[in-house]
Write a protein that holds these residues in place. Structure first.
Motif, PDB file in Angstrom:
ATOM      1  N   CYS A  38      54.967  57.139  28.893  1.00  0.00           N
ATOM      2  CA  CYS A  38      53.636  56.620  28.567  1.00  0.00           C
ATOM      3  C   CYS A  38      53.709  55.168  28.106  1.00  0.00           C
ATOM      4  CB  CYS A  38      53.007  57.487  27.482  1.00  0.00           C
ATOM      5  SG  CYS A  38      51.328  56.983  27.069  1.00  0.00           S
ATOM      6  N   SER A  41      47.193  62.318  35.668  1.00  0.00           N
ATOM      7  CA  SER A  41      45.994  63.073  36.041  1.00  0.00           C
ATOM      8  C   SER A  41      44.971  62.209  36.762  1.00  0.00           C
ATOM      9  CB  SER A  41      45.356  63.716  34.810  1.00  0.00           C
ATOM     10  OG  SER A  41      44.776  62.733  33.979  1.00  0.00           O
ATOM     11  N   ARG A  42      45.109  60.899  36.662  1.00  0.00           N
ATOM     12  CA  ARG A  42      44.188  59.976  37.338  1.00  0.00           C
ATOM     13  C   ARG A  42      44.706  59.509  38.694  1.00  0.00           C
ATOM     14  NH1 ARG A  42      42.770  56.336  32.087  1.00  0.00           N
ATOM     15  NH2 ARG A  42      41.480  57.885  31.066  1.00  0.00           N
ATOM     16  N   SER A  59      47.968  61.240  31.108  1.00  0.00           N
ATOM     17  CA  SER A  59      46.653  60.686  31.407  1.00  0.00           C
ATOM     18  C   SER A  59      46.667  59.912  32.723  1.00  0.00           C
ATOM     19  CB  SER A  59      46.198  59.773  30.269  1.00  0.00           C
ATOM     20  OG  SER A  59      44.937  59.218  30.558  1.00  0.00           O
ATOM     21  N   CYS A 115      46.462  54.442  27.736  1.00  0.00           N
ATOM     22  CA  CYS A 115      45.896  55.607  28.410  1.00  0.00           C
ATOM     23  C   CYS A 115      44.451  55.412  28.871  1.00  0.00           C
ATOM     24  CB  CYS A 115      45.993  56.832  27.505  1.00  0.00           C
ATOM     25  SG  CYS A 115      47.682  57.183  26.973  1.00  0.00           S
ATOM     26  N   ASN A 116      43.644  54.735  28.091  1.00  0.00           N
ATOM     27  CA  ASN A 116      42.242  54.546  28.468  1.00  0.00           C
ATOM     28  C   ASN A 116      42.064  53.636  29.668  1.00  0.00           C
ATOM     29  OD1 ASN A 116      41.344  56.184  26.392  1.00  0.00           O
ATOM     30  ND2 ASN A 116      41.164  54.473  24.953  1.00  0.00           N
TER      31      ASN A 116
END
Length: 84
Positions: free
Chosen positions: A47, A17-18, A14, A51-52
């Motif tokens: 991780c 990808s950002r 995540s 993630c948010n």
């Protein structure tokens, strides 16, 4: 003895990808340009389970969330500008 600082960047899918690829490149160049490679241990982390709120960066156990390429320079200057 020189204190070493640990900095980790989340490499979870995540965060990656950002934009973490660009952040990793920028951080490496910043450390090199400012001769901080021997003072700061920079590594990737699995991780961080935030993630948010990613991309996430951890400096000496303090997590900085929602890091972006537009914010990274001011973050690095704030954290490391006084140790050059």
């Amino acid at each position: 003895m020189v204190q070493r600082i640990e900095m980790e960047i989340c490499l979870g899918s995540s965060c990656f990808s950002r934009g973490n690829r660009d952040l990793v490149t920028y951080i490496r160049e910043y450390l090199k340009k400012n001769h901080l490679e021997d003072r700061i241990i920079f590594k990737g982390a699995r991780c961080m389970n935030l993630c948010n709120n990613g991309p996430n960066l951890r400096i000496n156990e303090r997590t900085i969330r929602a890091v972006s390429i537009t914010k990274i320079e001011s973050i690095l200057e704030s954290e490391f500008g006084n140790i050059r």
